[in-house]
Design a protein around this motif. Structure first.
Motif, PDB file in Angstrom:
ATOM      1  N   LYS A   1      75.627  38.364  83.664  1.00 14.04           N
ATOM      2  CA  LYS A   1      74.535  39.054  82.982  1.00 14.04           C
ATOM      3  C   LYS A   1      74.616  40.544  83.294  1.00 14.04           C
ATOM      4  O   LYS A   1      75.405  40.977  84.133  1.00 14.04           O
ATOM      5  CB  LYS A   1      73.180  38.515  83.452  1.00 14.04           C
ATOM      6  N   TYR A   2      73.788  41.301  82.604  1.00 14.00           N
ATOM      7  CA  TYR A   2      73.696  42.732  82.844  1.00 14.00           C
ATOM      8  C   TYR A   2      75.055  43.400  82.672  1.00 14.00           C
ATOM      9  O   TYR A   2      75.657  43.302  81.612  1.00 14.00           O
ATOM     10  CB  TYR A   2      73.055  43.010  84.214  1.00 14.00           C
ATOM     11  N   GLN A   3      75.581  44.044  83.700  1.00 16.70           N
ATOM     12  CA  GLN A   3      76.886  44.715  83.592  1.00 16.70           C
ATOM     13  C   GLN A   3      78.027  43.865  84.164  1.00 16.70           C
ATOM     14  O   GLN A   3      79.077  44.392  84.537  1.00 16.70           O
ATOM     15  CB  GLN A   3      76.850  46.080  84.283  1.00 16.70           C
TER      16      GLN A   3
ATOM     17  N   GLN B   1      70.213  37.330  88.702  1.00 15.75           N
ATOM     18  CA  GLN B   1      70.705  36.567  87.560  1.00 15.75           C
ATOM     19  C   GLN B   1      70.123  35.158  87.561  1.00 15.75           C
ATOM     20  O   GLN B   1      70.430  34.348  86.757  1.00 15.75           O
ATOM     21  CB  GLN B   1      72.236  36.537  87.598  1.00 15.75           C
TER      22      GLN B   1
END
Length: 272
Positions: free
Chosen positions: A137-139, A272
């Motif tokens: 997730k995210y980066q 996450q």
């Protein structure tokens, strides 16, 4: 000082076949994993007799026909570029067998090697049977094609996977390792990373390091480079504007993938 883990393409011409990488255990610090990358012109042929290794033949780009014994898998391969981001066809061949590859179109083929532990049938790994999953997730987002995961009994020791990471993301992250035989918590697996970039002028950063830092290298990795991972954590960072592709080959004494996250960075999973 040149890295002993980063291997640049080194072209060798053999008729209609161009050998881009030829990284066998005798030429590296790896004991279990071997890797070869070849380019073929239309009609070009490559043959090999396996001895103590099994092999996964990945039709990276273009179309090929693969023959082993009385079996021929005709015109396999699904893409002209790995960045079409769709699975492709592969063929698994066990040790002690002769296989041949013929290029139907211009083609790039990855040959992934690991020790041959038991005789197994030759198998066409169809593109439609390759599991696709999204991780992170995210980066830390990436897309994975599971060509030969440890849940698939096709091979005796070989594991093969493709990974796509978009610009601005990290992959193989948080940093993880699999360099100790201490199941069920961690398995010992060597690994190679074959990298491609889109656009091809790009680069990624890959760090390979151990807890005691006896091994600690950070590399700027370019299009078609290979990184050897004999041990340690091995994250990949992708600059903005570029897409990263890599093909992983893994093998060790047991065919199971159990990794250990770097405790200094494992906290990010809590988000996450």
């Amino acid at each position: 000082m040149a890295s002993h883990l980063l291997r640049k393409p080194a072209q060798a011409q053999e008729g209609d076949v161009t050998i881009i990488h030829n990284l066998l255990p005798r030429d590296t610090r790896l004991e279990y994993v071997g890797f070869k990358m070849i380019d073929l012109k239309p009609g070009g042929r490559y043959e090999e007799t396996l001895q103590d290794q099994e092999c996964c033949i990945v039709a990276l780009t273009g179309k090929i026909s693969v023959t082993e014994g009385e079996q021929t898998f005709k015109e396999i391969g699904t893409r002209e570029s790995v960045f079409e981001k769709k699975p492709t066809d592969s063929v698994f061949v066990s040790g002690g067998k002769l296989f041949g590859i013929e290029a139907v179109t211009s083609a790039t083929v990855a040959l992934c090697y690991a020790p041959f532990l038991e005789p197994l049938p030759t198998r066409w790994i169809k593109a439609g049977d390759v599991g696709v999953e999204q991780r992170g997730k995210y980066q830390n987002k990436r897309m994975v094609h599971n060509i030969l995961p440890d849940s698939d009994p096709t091979a005796s020791s070989l594991l093969v996977v493709e990974v796509y990471t978009e610009g601005g993301n990290f992959s193989s992250y948080p940093p993880h390792k699999h360099d100790q035989d201490r199941l069920p918590d961690e398995s010992f697996l060597e690994e190679t990373y074959y990298h491609e970039m889109d656009p091809g002028s790009g680069f990624v950063f890959q760090r390979v390091y151990t807890d005691d830092r006896r091994l600690d290298e950070t590399m700027a990795v370019e299009h078609r480079d290979v990184v050897l991972v004999p041990a340690g954590y091995h994250p990949v960072g992708v600059p903005d504007g570029y897409t990263s592709y890599y093909l992983n080959v893994m093998a060790g004494p047991k065919r199971i993938w159990k990794f250990h996250n770097d405790p200094d960075h494992e906290w990010i999973l809590e988000r996450q």
